[in-house]
Enzyme design. Structure first.
Site, PDB file in Angstrom:
ATOM      1  N   ASP A  30       5.367   8.937 -18.781  1.00 13.90           N
ATOM      2  CA  ASP A  30       5.826   8.015 -20.068  1.00 13.90           C
ATOM      3  C   ASP A  30       7.443   7.620 -19.792  1.00 13.90           C
ATOM      4  O   ASP A  30       8.081   8.754 -19.477  1.00 13.90           O
ATOM      5  CB  ASP A  30       5.697   8.658 -21.222  1.00 13.90           C
ATOM      6  CG  ASP A  30       5.924   7.782 -22.659  1.00 13.90           C
ATOM      7  OD1 ASP A  30       6.962   7.254 -22.913  1.00 13.90           O
ATOM      8  OD2 ASP A  30       4.925   7.855 -23.386  1.00 13.90           O
ATOM      9  N   GLN A  93       0.248   3.508 -33.024  1.00 12.19           N
ATOM     10  CA  GLN A  93      -0.070   2.999 -31.912  1.00 12.19           C
ATOM     11  C   GLN A  93       0.615   1.758 -31.574  1.00 12.19           C
ATOM     12  O   GLN A  93       0.602   0.808 -32.238  1.00 12.19           O
ATOM     13  CB  GLN A  93      -1.678   2.766 -31.579  1.00 12.19           C
ATOM     14  CG  GLN A  93      -2.015   2.568 -30.213  1.00 12.19           C
ATOM     15  CD  GLN A  93      -3.332   2.128 -30.236  1.00 12.19           C
ATOM     16  OE1 GLN A  93      -4.119   2.088 -30.989  1.00 12.19           O
ATOM     17  NE2 GLN A  93      -3.659   1.892 -28.707  1.00 12.19           N
ATOM     18  N   HIS A  99      -4.688   4.979 -24.664  1.00 15.01           N
ATOM     19  CA  HIS A  99      -4.041   5.996 -23.814  1.00 15.01           C
ATOM     20  C   HIS A  99      -3.964   7.317 -24.475  1.00 15.01           C
ATOM     21  O   HIS A  99      -3.925   7.545 -25.821  1.00 15.01           O
ATOM     22  CB  HIS A  99      -2.568   5.595 -23.313  1.00 15.01           C
ATOM     23  CG  HIS A  99      -1.641   5.178 -24.507  1.00 15.01           C
ATOM     24  ND1 HIS A  99      -1.812   3.921 -25.084  1.00 15.01           N
ATOM     25  CD2 HIS A  99      -0.881   5.950 -25.302  1.00 15.01           C
ATOM     26  CE1 HIS A  99      -1.169   3.968 -26.277  1.00 15.01           C
ATOM     27  NE2 HIS A  99      -0.313   5.085 -26.238  1.00 15.01           N
ATOM     28  N   PHE A 100      -3.887   8.491 -23.596  1.00 16.20           N
ATOM     29  CA  PHE A 100      -3.916   9.484 -23.877  1.00 16.20           C
ATOM     30  C   PHE A 100      -2.507  10.261 -23.533  1.00 16.20           C
ATOM     31  O   PHE A 100      -2.064  10.163 -22.571  1.00 16.20           O
ATOM     32  CB  PHE A 100      -4.997  10.525 -23.103  1.00 16.20           C
ATOM     33  CG  PHE A 100      -5.902  11.275 -23.732  1.00 16.20           C
ATOM     34  CD1 PHE A 100      -6.815  10.742 -24.517  1.00 16.20           C
ATOM     35  CD2 PHE A 100      -5.790  12.484 -23.602  1.00 16.20           C
ATOM     36  CE1 PHE A 100      -7.754  11.628 -25.311  1.00 16.20           C
ATOM     37  CE2 PHE A 100      -6.611  13.684 -24.203  1.00 16.20           C
ATOM     38  CZ  PHE A 100      -7.611  13.141 -25.044  1.00 16.20           C
ATOM     39  N   HIS A 101      -1.738  10.870 -24.694  1.00 14.18           N
ATOM     40  CA  HIS A 101      -0.556  11.649 -24.268  1.00 14.18           C
ATOM     41  C   HIS A 101      -0.856  13.001 -24.013  1.00 14.18           C
ATOM     42  O   HIS A 101      -1.748  13.593 -24.716  1.00 14.18           O
ATOM     43  CB  HIS A 101       0.368  11.413 -25.264  1.00 14.18           C
ATOM     44  CG  HIS A 101       0.784  10.241 -25.914  1.00 14.18           C
ATOM     45  ND1 HIS A 101       2.224   9.573 -25.613  1.00 14.18           N
ATOM     46  CD2 HIS A 101       0.295   9.176 -26.824  1.00 14.18           C
ATOM     47  CE1 HIS A 101       2.135   8.450 -26.079  1.00 14.18           C
ATOM     48  NE2 HIS A 101       1.150   8.177 -26.854  1.00 14.18           N
TER      49      HIS A 101
HETATM   50  P1  AMP Z   1       1.849   4.924 -28.665  1.00 20.18           P
HETATM   51  O1  AMP Z   1       1.184   3.591 -28.235  1.00 20.18           O
HETATM   52  O2  AMP Z   1       2.674   4.819 -29.864  1.00 20.18           O
HETATM   53  O3  AMP Z   1       0.845   6.027 -28.421  1.00 20.18           O
HETATM   54  O4  AMP Z   1       2.882   5.115 -27.321  1.00 20.18           O
HETATM   55  C1  AMP Z   1       3.075   4.375 -26.324  1.00 20.18           C
HETATM   56  C2  AMP Z   1       3.776   4.936 -25.445  1.00 20.18           C
HETATM   57  O5  AMP Z   1       4.012   4.183 -24.047  1.00 20.18           O
HETATM   58  C3  AMP Z   1       5.253   5.242 -25.743  1.00 20.18           C
HETATM   59  O6  AMP Z   1       5.357   6.573 -25.647  1.00 20.18           O
HETATM   60  C4  AMP Z   1       6.202   4.555 -24.768  1.00 20.18           C
HETATM   61  O7  AMP Z   1       7.192   5.124 -24.197  1.00 20.18           O
HETATM   62  C5  AMP Z   1       5.143   4.336 -23.514  1.00 20.18           C
HETATM   63  N1  AMP Z   1       5.358   3.315 -22.657  1.00 20.18           N
HETATM   64  C6  AMP Z   1       5.508   1.959 -23.008  1.00 20.18           C
HETATM   65  N2  AMP Z   1       5.814   1.105 -21.861  1.00 20.18           N
HETATM   66  C7  AMP Z   1       5.953   1.968 -20.926  1.00 20.18           C
HETATM   67  C8  AMP Z   1       5.962   1.647 -19.582  1.00 20.18           C
HETATM   68  N3  AMP Z   1       6.081   0.558 -18.894  1.00 20.18           N
HETATM   69  N4  AMP Z   1       5.948   2.816 -18.527  1.00 20.18           N
HETATM   70  C9  AMP Z   1       5.506   4.155 -19.088  1.00 20.18           C
HETATM   71  N5  AMP Z   1       5.464   4.426 -20.360  1.00 20.18           N
HETATM   72  C10 AMP Z   1       5.574   3.564 -21.329  1.00 20.18           C
END
Ligand code: AMP
Ligand code: ZN
Length: 139
Positions: A30, A93, A99-101
């Site tokens: 991330d 989201q 996606h999985f964190h």
């Molecule tokens: P969420 O949809 O809230 O679960 O989180 C989306 C995640 O994607 C966030 O933590 C962003 O920092 C991450 N993110 C967005 N664009 C990119 C990218 N180009 N490369 C890596 N991480 C990303």
């Protein structure tokens, strides 16, 4: 999906810090890490959320999470790792590709605010009714 940022990463149209890849998943760092070693795992097929995912896709993502949580432990030895997955804009989201964190927390980084909530006892009758509706809907 052409305007999806994660699909673009899968296609190599925008760069990422790749951690792991196989035929069905990709894991990468991330770029706005909540803490050191924050990794995302995504299925290669564009799906928005868990409702759209096949069981096989979920199993594959979880299998990858297991593989990477061991690698994270060996590499940076965190005190804990939050495994987080958001479904829908109402729960923040932001990127609408499933996606999985994996969010490790190491010494000195403090607790993750999103994992702390106040314990306020609920209305037991309401809880019972809601559980009744959900259990009746299980297929
Ligand atoms: P969420 O949809 O809230 O679960 O989180 C989306 C995640 O994607 C966030 O933590 C962003 O920092 C991450 N993110 C967005 N664009 C990119 C990218 N180009 N490369 C890596 N991480 C990303
Ligand atoms: Zn996508």
């Amino acid at each position: 999906m052409s305007d999806c940022i994660f699909c673009k990463i899968i296609k190599g149209e925008i760069p990422c810090f790749k951690v792991y890849e196989d035929d069905s998943v990709l894991a990468f760092a991330d770029i706005n890490p909540i803490s050191k070693g924050h990794i995302l795992i995504i299925p290669k097929r564009h799906i928005e959320n868990m409702w759209e995912a096949t069981e096989e896709e979920l199993v594959t993502v979880m299998r990858t999470a297991k593989k990477l949580i061991h690698a994270i432990k060996d590499a940076i030895n965190p005190e804990g790792v939050a495994v987080l997955q958001l479904n829908g804009k109402a729960v923040n989201q932001v990127v609408m590709h499933y996606h999985f964190h994996l969010i490790p927390r190491s010494e000195g980084e403090g607790k993750l605010s999103m994992t702390e909530w106040e314990l306020i006892p609920g209305n037991m009758e309401e809880i019972k009714q809601t559980v009744g509706k959900i259990t009746a809907a299980i297929k």
